[in-house]
Motif scaffolding. Structure first.
Motif, PDB file in Angstrom:
ATOM      1  N   PRO A 143      21.221 -29.478 -23.466  1.00  0.00           N
ATOM      2  CA  PRO A 143      20.648 -28.204 -23.021  1.00  0.00           C
ATOM      3  C   PRO A 143      20.026 -28.305 -21.631  1.00  0.00           C
ATOM      4  O   PRO A 143      19.297 -29.239 -21.331  1.00  0.00           O
ATOM      5  CB  PRO A 143      19.591 -27.901 -24.093  1.00  0.00           C
ATOM      6  CG  PRO A 143      19.336 -29.197 -24.786  1.00  0.00           C
ATOM      7  CD  PRO A 143      20.598 -29.973 -24.713  1.00  0.00           C
ATOM      8  N   GLY A 144      20.370 -27.329 -20.802  1.00  0.00           N
ATOM      9  CA  GLY A 144      19.846 -27.298 -19.442  1.00  0.00           C
ATOM     10  C   GLY A 144      20.531 -28.241 -18.490  1.00  0.00           C
ATOM     11  O   GLY A 144      20.214 -28.251 -17.297  1.00  0.00           O
ATOM     12  N   ILE A 145      21.478 -29.043 -19.004  1.00  0.00           N
ATOM     13  CA  ILE A 145      22.123 -30.062 -18.174  1.00  0.00           C
ATOM     14  C   ILE A 145      23.636 -29.922 -18.202  1.00  0.00           C
ATOM     15  O   ILE A 145      24.302 -29.936 -17.169  1.00  0.00           O
ATOM     16  CB  ILE A 145      21.711 -31.479 -18.642  1.00  0.00           C
ATOM     17  CG1 ILE A 145      20.209 -31.674 -18.465  1.00  0.00           C
ATOM     18  CG2 ILE A 145      22.490 -32.554 -17.898  1.00  0.00           C
ATOM     19  CD1 ILE A 145      19.669 -32.935 -19.100  1.00  0.00           C
ATOM     20  N   GLY A 146      24.214 -29.802 -19.404  1.00  0.00           N
ATOM     21  CA  GLY A 146      25.664 -29.725 -19.559  1.00  0.00           C
ATOM     22  C   GLY A 146      26.114 -28.366 -20.032  1.00  0.00           C
ATOM     23  O   GLY A 146      25.315 -27.472 -20.303  1.00  0.00           O
ATOM     24  N   ASN A 147      27.425 -28.216 -20.137  1.00  0.00           N
ATOM     25  CA  ASN A 147      28.002 -27.002 -20.721  1.00  0.00           C
ATOM     26  C   ASN A 147      29.306 -27.375 -21.412  1.00  0.00           C
ATOM     27  O   ASN A 147      29.819 -28.483 -21.236  1.00  0.00           O
ATOM     28  CB  ASN A 147      28.223 -25.914 -19.672  1.00  0.00           C
ATOM     29  CG  ASN A 147      29.193 -26.337 -18.585  1.00  0.00           C
ATOM     30  OD1 ASN A 147      30.390 -26.503 -18.835  1.00  0.00           O
ATOM     31  ND2 ASN A 147      28.691 -26.512 -17.356  1.00  0.00           N
ATOM     32  N   LEU A 148      29.820 -26.444 -22.173  1.00  0.00           N
ATOM     33  CA  LEU A 148      31.013 -26.704 -22.977  1.00  0.00           C
ATOM     34  C   LEU A 148      32.293 -26.143 -22.362  1.00  0.00           C
ATOM     35  O   LEU A 148      33.338 -26.123 -23.016  1.00  0.00           O
ATOM     36  CB  LEU A 148      30.827 -26.113 -24.381  1.00  0.00           C
ATOM     37  CG  LEU A 148      29.707 -26.742 -25.216  1.00  0.00           C
ATOM     38  CD1 LEU A 148      29.449 -25.905 -26.455  1.00  0.00           C
ATOM     39  CD2 LEU A 148      30.059 -28.175 -25.601  1.00  0.00           C
ATOM     40  N   ASP A 149      32.214 -25.694 -21.107  1.00  0.00           N
ATOM     41  CA  ASP A 149      33.370 -25.032 -20.496  1.00  0.00           C
ATOM     42  C   ASP A 149      34.616 -25.905 -20.549  1.00  0.00           C
ATOM     43  O   ASP A 149      35.707 -25.459 -20.952  1.00  0.00           O
ATOM     44  CB  ASP A 149      33.057 -24.669 -19.038  1.00  0.00           C
ATOM     45  CG  ASP A 149      31.973 -23.605 -18.936  1.00  0.00           C
ATOM     46  OD1 ASP A 149      31.638 -23.010 -19.972  1.00  0.00           O
ATOM     47  OD2 ASP A 149      31.460 -23.385 -17.827  1.00  0.00           O
ATOM     48  N   GLU A 150      34.480 -27.160 -20.144  1.00  0.00           N
ATOM     49  CA  GLU A 150      35.638 -28.053 -20.094  1.00  0.00           C
ATOM     50  C   GLU A 150      36.188 -28.306 -21.500  1.00  0.00           C
ATOM     51  O   GLU A 150      37.402 -28.337 -21.706  1.00  0.00           O
ATOM     52  CB  GLU A 150      35.240 -29.369 -19.434  1.00  0.00           C
ATOM     53  CG  GLU A 150      36.410 -30.293 -19.132  1.00  0.00           C
ATOM     54  CD  GLU A 150      35.973 -31.547 -18.408  1.00  0.00           C
ATOM     55  OE1 GLU A 150      36.860 -32.277 -17.927  1.00  0.00           O
ATOM     56  OE2 GLU A 150      34.754 -31.813 -18.336  1.00  0.00           O
ATOM     57  N   ALA A 151      35.280 -28.474 -22.452  1.00  0.00           N
ATOM     58  CA  ALA A 151      35.712 -28.716 -23.835  1.00  0.00           C
ATOM     59  C   ALA A 151      36.465 -27.512 -24.391  1.00  0.00           C
ATOM     60  O   ALA A 151      37.506 -27.648 -25.040  1.00  0.00           O
ATOM     61  CB  ALA A 151      34.505 -29.043 -24.705  1.00  0.00           C
ATOM     62  N   LEU A 152      35.930 -26.325 -24.142  1.00  0.00           N
ATOM     63  CA  LEU A 152      36.572 -25.109 -24.650  1.00  0.00           C
ATOM     64  C   LEU A 152      37.927 -24.888 -23.986  1.00  0.00           C
ATOM     65  O   LEU A 152      38.884 -24.441 -24.632  1.00  0.00           O
ATOM     66  CB  LEU A 152      35.662 -23.906 -24.439  1.00  0.00           C
ATOM     67  CG  LEU A 152      34.323 -23.951 -25.195  1.00  0.00           C
ATOM     68  CD1 LEU A 152      33.448 -22.771 -24.803  1.00  0.00           C
ATOM     69  CD2 LEU A 152      34.554 -23.975 -26.697  1.00  0.00           C
ATOM     70  N   GLU A 153      38.027 -25.211 -22.701  1.00  0.00           N
ATOM     71  CA  GLU A 153      39.313 -25.098 -22.012  1.00  0.00           C
ATOM     72  C   GLU A 153      40.328 -26.091 -22.555  1.00  0.00           C
ATOM     73  O   GLU A 153      41.542 -25.870 -22.462  1.00  0.00           O
ATOM     74  CB  GLU A 153      39.118 -25.325 -20.507  1.00  0.00           C
ATOM     75  CG  GLU A 153      38.350 -24.200 -19.818  1.00  0.00           C
ATOM     76  CD  GLU A 153      37.987 -24.548 -18.375  1.00  0.00           C
ATOM     77  OE1 GLU A 153      38.347 -25.669 -17.948  1.00  0.00           O
ATOM     78  OE2 GLU A 153      37.343 -23.722 -17.705  1.00  0.00           O
ATOM     79  N   SER A 154      39.825 -27.197 -23.130  1.00  0.00           N
ATOM     80  CA  SER A 154      40.711 -28.228 -23.683  1.00  0.00           C
ATOM     81  C   SER A 154      41.066 -27.967 -25.137  1.00  0.00           C
ATOM     82  O   SER A 154      41.699 -28.813 -25.780  1.00  0.00           O
ATOM     83  CB  SER A 154      40.037 -29.602 -23.555  1.00  0.00           C
ATOM     84  OG  SER A 154      39.787 -29.919 -22.201  1.00  0.00           O
ATOM     85  N   MET A 206      37.711 -36.100 -20.297  1.00  0.00           N
ATOM     86  CA  MET A 206      36.868 -34.990 -19.840  1.00  0.00           C
ATOM     87  C   MET A 206      35.744 -35.529 -18.963  1.00  0.00           C
ATOM     88  O   MET A 206      35.021 -36.445 -19.342  1.00  0.00           O
ATOM     89  CB  MET A 206      36.280 -34.242 -21.050  1.00  0.00           C
ATOM     90  CG  MET A 206      37.321 -33.504 -21.860  1.00  0.00           C
ATOM     91  SD  MET A 206      36.684 -32.878 -23.453  1.00  0.00           S
ATOM     92  CE  MET A 206      35.161 -32.110 -22.930  1.00  0.00           C
ATOM     93  N   SER A 207      35.581 -34.950 -17.777  1.00  0.00           N
ATOM     94  CA  SER A 207      34.548 -35.427 -16.860  1.00  0.00           C
ATOM     95  C   SER A 207      33.152 -35.264 -17.449  1.00  0.00           C
ATOM     96  O   SER A 207      32.273 -36.108 -17.251  1.00  0.00           O
ATOM     97  CB  SER A 207      34.651 -34.684 -15.522  1.00  0.00           C
ATOM     98  OG  SER A 207      34.474 -33.277 -15.711  1.00  0.00           O
ATOM     99  N   SER A 208      32.922 -34.183 -18.205  1.00  0.00           N
ATOM    100  CA  SER A 208      31.600 -33.963 -18.786  1.00  0.00           C
ATOM    101  C   SER A 208      31.261 -35.031 -19.829  1.00  0.00           C
ATOM    102  O   SER A 208      30.097 -35.409 -19.980  1.00  0.00           O
ATOM    103  CB  SER A 208      31.518 -32.573 -19.417  1.00  0.00           C
ATOM    104  OG  SER A 208      32.520 -32.410 -20.415  1.00  0.00           O
ATOM    105  N   THR A 260      28.029 -33.840 -21.785  1.00  0.00           N
ATOM    106  CA  THR A 260      28.540 -33.414 -23.087  1.00  0.00           C
ATOM    107  C   THR A 260      28.771 -34.669 -23.907  1.00  0.00           C
ATOM    108  O   THR A 260      29.299 -35.656 -23.390  1.00  0.00           O
ATOM    109  CB  THR A 260      29.852 -32.627 -22.958  1.00  0.00           C
ATOM    110  OG1 THR A 260      29.634 -31.465 -22.159  1.00  0.00           O
ATOM    111  CG2 THR A 260      30.378 -32.217 -24.318  1.00  0.00           C
ATOM    112  N   ARG A 261      28.359 -34.624 -25.177  1.00  0.00           N
ATOM    113  CA  ARG A 261      28.397 -35.827 -25.986  1.00  0.00           C
ATOM    114  C   ARG A 261      29.046 -35.557 -27.340  1.00  0.00           C
ATOM    115  O   ARG A 261      29.039 -34.425 -27.823  1.00  0.00           O
ATOM    116  CB  ARG A 261      26.982 -36.384 -26.213  1.00  0.00           C
ATOM    117  CG  ARG A 261      26.204 -36.628 -24.926  1.00  0.00           C
ATOM    118  CD  ARG A 261      24.880 -37.303 -25.226  1.00  0.00           C
ATOM    119  NE  ARG A 261      25.073 -38.547 -25.923  1.00  0.00           N
ATOM    120  CZ  ARG A 261      25.396 -39.696 -25.322  1.00  0.00           C
ATOM    121  NH1 ARG A 261      25.537 -39.728 -24.008  1.00  0.00           N
ATOM    122  NH2 ARG A 261      25.561 -40.796 -26.025  1.00  0.00           N
TER     123      ARG A 261
END
Length: 516
Positions: A251-262, A284-286, A292-293
């Protein structure tokens, strides 16, 4: 996958017929006019393939699974740690990586069940087999009985694997045994194995591939946490289902955009979570950056629950938080990110130096002023820093009975003695956490086990000996941080998540407040 005429790396010079060349032990020919070998055993027909047609190489995906089983058996390794490195080493694509994952995890989960089948097909105790041969047989049995692999392919490829990495002689034994396995389907084998069995625990143990003591323990756990014993079948089936990969964006650091796109889908239980079908998440770079973990939703919920408890203050600014048993750092990373959002700081404690390095790596994505790592025994923190922290998470070492679906080998490693051995440590760590928390602060006692000996018994023993503590409604605390708002995990003042109900690991949570 079949490639005729290719030898595996350790197969040069081995004759197709083992030690007798082209003759049986009494001098009779074991090959027909086409050069096909007569099968050993009671049904002595000739093999389907001529020697030149037999697979002599190890299919890479099956080789990965074999190497995982060997590491688990001979090195006491964890499959979830070995598998990714072997997949990368052999450069498997997504499809083959998925096959290797299902094969290795499935064979490990079903080990007891497959061993019962194999014992009916081998003319000696399984303990007398070479361990590598037994692992190859387990892989073959899983393909034949539980995967959509044609029988001829499962036989050919398993024997080819054996020829390549074990030897020609053992491959003949493997071929003969697996041909016997093909005589029945899995339901037919189970009916055969249990035709005279009346004990319900034994029946469940064989049908669902859990040791008998774990079946009894899980049934007792259901009842102690307010669920009917009749759910045991659903729980055992959930343990055997391939788990979905859970992701969390810090929270406040990462997001799920890359994961959702994948291809991942948003999680339904907790904010900033997603469900992934797997694959090579390291691309995934995140994930590489740690923003993202991979983390089970149950772990996300209990971490958010302790961070979300209302301590009666107007703000959390300046609070001190403690993760007493932080290794390898998953919950610590989420707690540190939450602490940073609230203007608090986190101390992550880990007794083992090498695991403390993993904690530091996990926390590296969070601004450095929000956390520190301490290397030391968690049982000493309460004495060295008494009444220092506002919130303490103590995720104690436990049997891991709540994570059997993610750690397929652990069900065959654990024994009832582990529960007795861990109990004193769990109580000492909880007492240290309580000593370390400020009056008015909260301690979250967490296990990845539903067993009463590790959950309610520990909490009640500690509470009974002190008069400065009170329990908080843990089920309500989980509901407050969940998206559904009604998990139904509470029983009394504690909470228990379940794989068959919540699709999480079986995480236990007890929130304890030190009276002001």
């Amino acid at each position: 996958m079949n490639e005729s005429g290719r030898r595996g790396p350790n197969n040069s010079g081995n004759r197709d017929g083992g030690g007798h060349g082209n003759r049986g032990p009494r001098g009779e020919s074991i090959r027909n006019a086409q050069g096909r070998e007569r099968n050993r055993g009671p049904q002595r027909g000739f093999s389907t393939n001529a020697p030149s047609q037999r697979t002599r190489r190890a299919d890479p995906a099956r080789l990965v699974a074999f190497e995982v089983l060997r590491a688990v058996a001979s090195e006491d390794a964890y499959a979830n740690l070995v598998l990714p490195s072997r997949i990368r080493h052999h450069h498997l694509d997504k499809r083959d990586a998925g096959f290797a994952t299902e094969l290795s995890y499935g064979a490990l989960r079903g080990q007891g069940m497959y061993d019962a089948v194999l014992a009916e097909c081998v003319d000696r105790p399984l303990a007398q087999l070479d361990p590598a041969v037994l692992d190859a047989l387990r892989l073959g049995a899983h393909q034949l009985l539980a995967m959509r692999v044609p029988a001829h392919a499962a036989l050919d490829q398993t024997v080819g694997l054996a020829r390549a990495v074990i030897g020609a002689g053992p491959s003949s034994l493997i071929n003969a045994v697996l041909r016997k396995v093909t005589a029945k389907t899995l339901p037919e084998w189970l009916d055969h194995l249990l035709e005279n069995e009346t004990d319900e625990t034994r029946i469940a143990s064989v049908r669902h591939a859990h040791p008998e003591w774990i079946v009894r323990a899980l049934r007792q756990s259901l009842v102690m946490h307010g669920r009917p014993a009749s759910e045991i079948t659903e729980l055992l089936e959930a343990d055997n289902a391939a788990p979905v990969v859970n992701l969390v964006a810090l929270p406040g650091i990462g997001n799920l955009d890359e994961a959702l796109e994948s291809g991942a889908t948003p999680g339904e239980l907790v904010i900033d979570s997603a469900l992934s079908s797997g694959g090579d998440l390291g691309r995934m770079s995140s994930i590489r950056e740690g923003t993202t973990r991979v983390q089970d939703v149950g772990s996300q919920l209990v971490a958010r629950a302790v961070a979300g408890v209302d301590l009666g203050q107007s703000a959390k600014d300046g609070e001190k938080w403690l993760d007493l048993c932080a290794g390898p750092g998953g919950k610590a990373a989420l707690l540190a990110a939450l602490a940073h959002q609230e203007g608090a700081t986190l101390l992550a404690n880990e007794p083992a130096e090498h695991r403390a390095k993993l904690v530091s790596q996990a926390l590296s994505a969070v601004p450095a002023d929000a956390w520190t790592v301490r290397v030391g025994d968690g049982r000493d923190v309460g004495k060295e820093q008494p009444e220092t922290f506002d919130r303490v998470l103590v995720d104690v070492p436990c049997s891991g009975l709540g994570a059997l679906r993610r750690r397929p080998e652990s069900r065959w490693r654990r024994t009832p003695k582990d529960l007795a051995d861990l109990g004193p440590l769990q109580r000492e760590l909880l007492n240290s956490a309580i000593d370390a928390v400020k009056p008015g602060g909260v301690v979250a006692y967490v296990t990845c086990s539903p067993h009463p000996a590790e959950t309610t018994a520990v909490v009640s023993d500690v509470l009974r000996k002190r008069d400065d503590l009170e329990q908080i409604d843990s089920g309500a605390a989980l509901d407050a941080v969940s998206l559904s708002g009604n998990l139904g995990a509470g029983h009394g003042l504690t909470a228990q998540l379940w794989p068959h109900v919540h699709q999480t690991d079986a995480m236990f949570l007890a929130l304890i407040r030190k009276k002001p």
